[in-house]
Design a protein around this motif. Structure first.
Motif, PDB file in Angstrom:
ATOM      1  N   GLY A  62     -89.281  16.189  22.040  1.00  0.00           N
ATOM      2  CA  GLY A  62     -90.149  16.199  23.205  1.00  0.00           C
ATOM      3  C   GLY A  62     -91.534  16.674  22.867  1.00  0.00           C
ATOM      4  O   GLY A  62     -91.880  16.880  21.700  1.00  0.00           O
ATOM      5  N   PRO A  63     -92.371  16.885  23.881  1.00  0.00           N
ATOM      6  CA  PRO A  63     -93.732  17.392  23.670  1.00  0.00           C
ATOM      7  C   PRO A  63     -93.690  18.859  23.269  1.00  0.00           C
ATOM      8  O   PRO A  63     -92.637  19.510  23.359  1.00  0.00           O
ATOM      9  CB  PRO A  63     -94.383  17.198  25.042  1.00  0.00           C
ATOM     10  N   PRO A  64     -94.826  19.423  22.839  1.00  0.00           N
ATOM     11  CA  PRO A  64     -94.848  20.834  22.417  1.00  0.00           C
ATOM     12  C   PRO A  64     -94.277  21.801  23.444  1.00  0.00           C
ATOM     13  O   PRO A  64     -93.689  22.821  23.083  1.00  0.00           O
ATOM     14  CB  PRO A  64     -96.335  21.086  22.163  1.00  0.00           C
ATOM     15  N   LEU A  83     -88.014  21.610  16.808  1.00  0.00           N
ATOM     16  CA  LEU A  83     -88.555  20.641  17.752  1.00  0.00           C
ATOM     17  C   LEU A  83     -89.073  19.445  16.980  1.00  0.00           C
ATOM     18  O   LEU A  83     -89.867  19.603  16.044  1.00  0.00           O
ATOM     19  CB  LEU A  83     -89.694  21.262  18.566  1.00  0.00           C
ATOM     20  N   SER A  85     -91.418  16.384  17.421  1.00  0.00           N
ATOM     21  CA  SER A  85     -92.453  16.005  18.373  1.00  0.00           C
ATOM     22  C   SER A  85     -93.457  15.081  17.695  1.00  0.00           C
ATOM     23  O   SER A  85     -94.035  15.435  16.665  1.00  0.00           O
ATOM     24  CB  SER A  85     -93.146  17.261  18.906  1.00  0.00           C
ATOM     25  N   THR A 202     -91.429  22.774  13.805  1.00  0.00           N
ATOM     26  CA  THR A 202     -91.788  21.476  14.388  1.00  0.00           C
ATOM     27  C   THR A 202     -91.880  20.420  13.299  1.00  0.00           C
ATOM     28  O   THR A 202     -92.560  20.616  12.286  1.00  0.00           O
ATOM     29  CB  THR A 202     -93.140  21.560  15.133  1.00  0.00           C
ATOM     30  N   ASN A 204     -92.409  16.084  12.553  1.00  0.00           N
ATOM     31  CA  ASN A 204     -92.811  14.794  13.108  1.00  0.00           C
ATOM     32  C   ASN A 204     -91.913  13.694  12.537  1.00  0.00           C
ATOM     33  O   ASN A 204     -90.957  13.968  11.793  1.00  0.00           O
ATOM     34  CB  ASN A 204     -94.292  14.519  12.835  1.00  0.00           C
TER      35      ASN A 204
END
Length: 261
Positions: A62-64, A83, A85, A202, A204
Motif C-alpha cells: 500500500g501507500p506509505p 511495507l 510500496s 520498505t 519497491n
C-alpha cells in the motif's frame, strides 16, 4: 517457527463513497484501520510464537500511510514489519496483489506459515490468501477458526463452514486464512512504545524482483468497469381496518397480489 502475516489497511467506515471518474474508493477524510480479520491473523501468529518460539513478520502492500497499520501489529507483538510500496502496484486486482505479496514473501525468506485474514472489508473477495498460495505453490486452508495443534511440519486446525466445522491436518509450509473467531488482543502501552521505535522496512517492485507485466494494472486479469452505490427505494402502504381480523385479510390479499403467498 517463521511466520509471515499479510495485512491490509482499509477505510474504517460502512458508508463507502465512490469516485465516479476513477471508479475507486474515496479515502480522503476517512480514518483507516487494520482489516479486522487480518488482526485475527496477526493474533494467531503471535500466539504460536509465544507458545513455540520463532519470529512473526507482518507484511502489507500500500501507500506509505499503511505503515501505521503495520505498527499496530508490532504493538500487538509482531517482531518485524515490511511495507511494499510502489506506483507499479497501483490498480492491482486480487491476482496481481497476491502475486506482489508472494514475491515479497519470497524476499522475506521461507516462512513455515503464512497467515491472512479470510477477506478484506473493502473488497470483500476472500481471494488474496488463496492467490498467494497459488503463486507460491503451497497448500492452503481457509476460514480457520482455531489452531488446535502446532508441529514442526504440520498444523491441526478447525475450518469453519455453515452449520459446523471440520478438523484438518495441514502440511507445512502453508497459507492459512482465519476468520474473526480468533479474537485479537489490545496492544499494550509497552508494545506501542516499542512499535513506535521499530523501523518499518520498505521495498519497491525492483527490491522484490516483481515483473512489471504481473503487477498493478498490467498484471490484473480483471478490471473494474463501473462502481456505483445502488439506489435504494422504499415504498409503503398503510392498511386500515375495523379490527385485527379485517387487517389480516387485507394483508394476505396484498401478499397474494404480489405473488408472495
Amino acid at each position: 517457527m517463521e511466520i509471515v502475516v499479510c495485512i491490509k489497511q482499509v477505510p474504517d467506515t460502512t458508508e463507502v463513497k465512490i469516485d465516479p471518474v476513477k471508479n475507486t474508493l474515496i479515502r480522503d477524510g476517512v480514518p483507516s484501520i487494520v482489516n479486522p480479520t487480518d488482526e485475527c491473523a496477526a493474533e494467531a501468529a503471535i500466539r504460536i510464537k509465544e507458545q513455540y518460539g520463532g519470529k512473526v513478520t507482518v507484511l502489507a502492500m500500500g501507500p506509505p500511510m499503511a505503515a501505521t497499520a503495520l505498527r499496530k501489529c508490532l504493538a500487538m507483538g509482531a517482531d518485524e514489519a515490511v511495507l511494499i510500496s510502489d506506483f507499479a502496484f497501483a490498480g492491482a486486482d486480487t491476482w496481481a496483489t497476491s502475486y506482489s505479496l508472494a514475491k515479497a514473501i519470497e524476499h522475506v525468506g521461507k516462512p513455515d506459515i503464512i497467515f491472512c485474514g479470510k477477506q478484506a472489508i473493502d473488497g470483500d473477495t476472500g481471494q488474496v490468501g488463496p492467490g498467494i498460495a497459488e503463486h507460491l505453490g503451497l497448500s492452503q486452508t481457509t476460514y480457520v477458526q482455531k489452531i488446535r495443534e502446532v508441529h514442526d511440519d504440520y498444523l491441526v486446525v478447525e475450518r469453519a463452514f455453515e452449520g459446523g466445522f471440520e478438523v484438518i491436518k495441514v502440511r507445512l509450509p502453508a497459507v492459512i486464512t482465519v476468520d474473526k473467531s480468533i479474537e485479537p488482543r489490545y496492544p499494550s502501552v509497552k508494545g506501542s512504545i516499542k512499535a513506535s521505535r521499530t523501523e518499518v522496512t520498505t521495498w519497491n517492485a525492483k527490491d522484490i524482483k516483481a515483473s512489471p507485466e504481473k503487477t498493478g494494472l498490467n498484471g490484473s486479469t480483471t478490471q473494474v468497469a463501473q462502481v456505483f452505490n445502488p439506489e435504494v427505494k422504499f415504498t409503503s402502504e398503510m392498511l386500515k381496518g375495523k379490527n385485527e381480523e379485517e387487517l389480516c385479510d387485507l394483508l394476505i390479499g396484498k401478499l397474494k397480489e404480489r405473488e408472495i403467498l
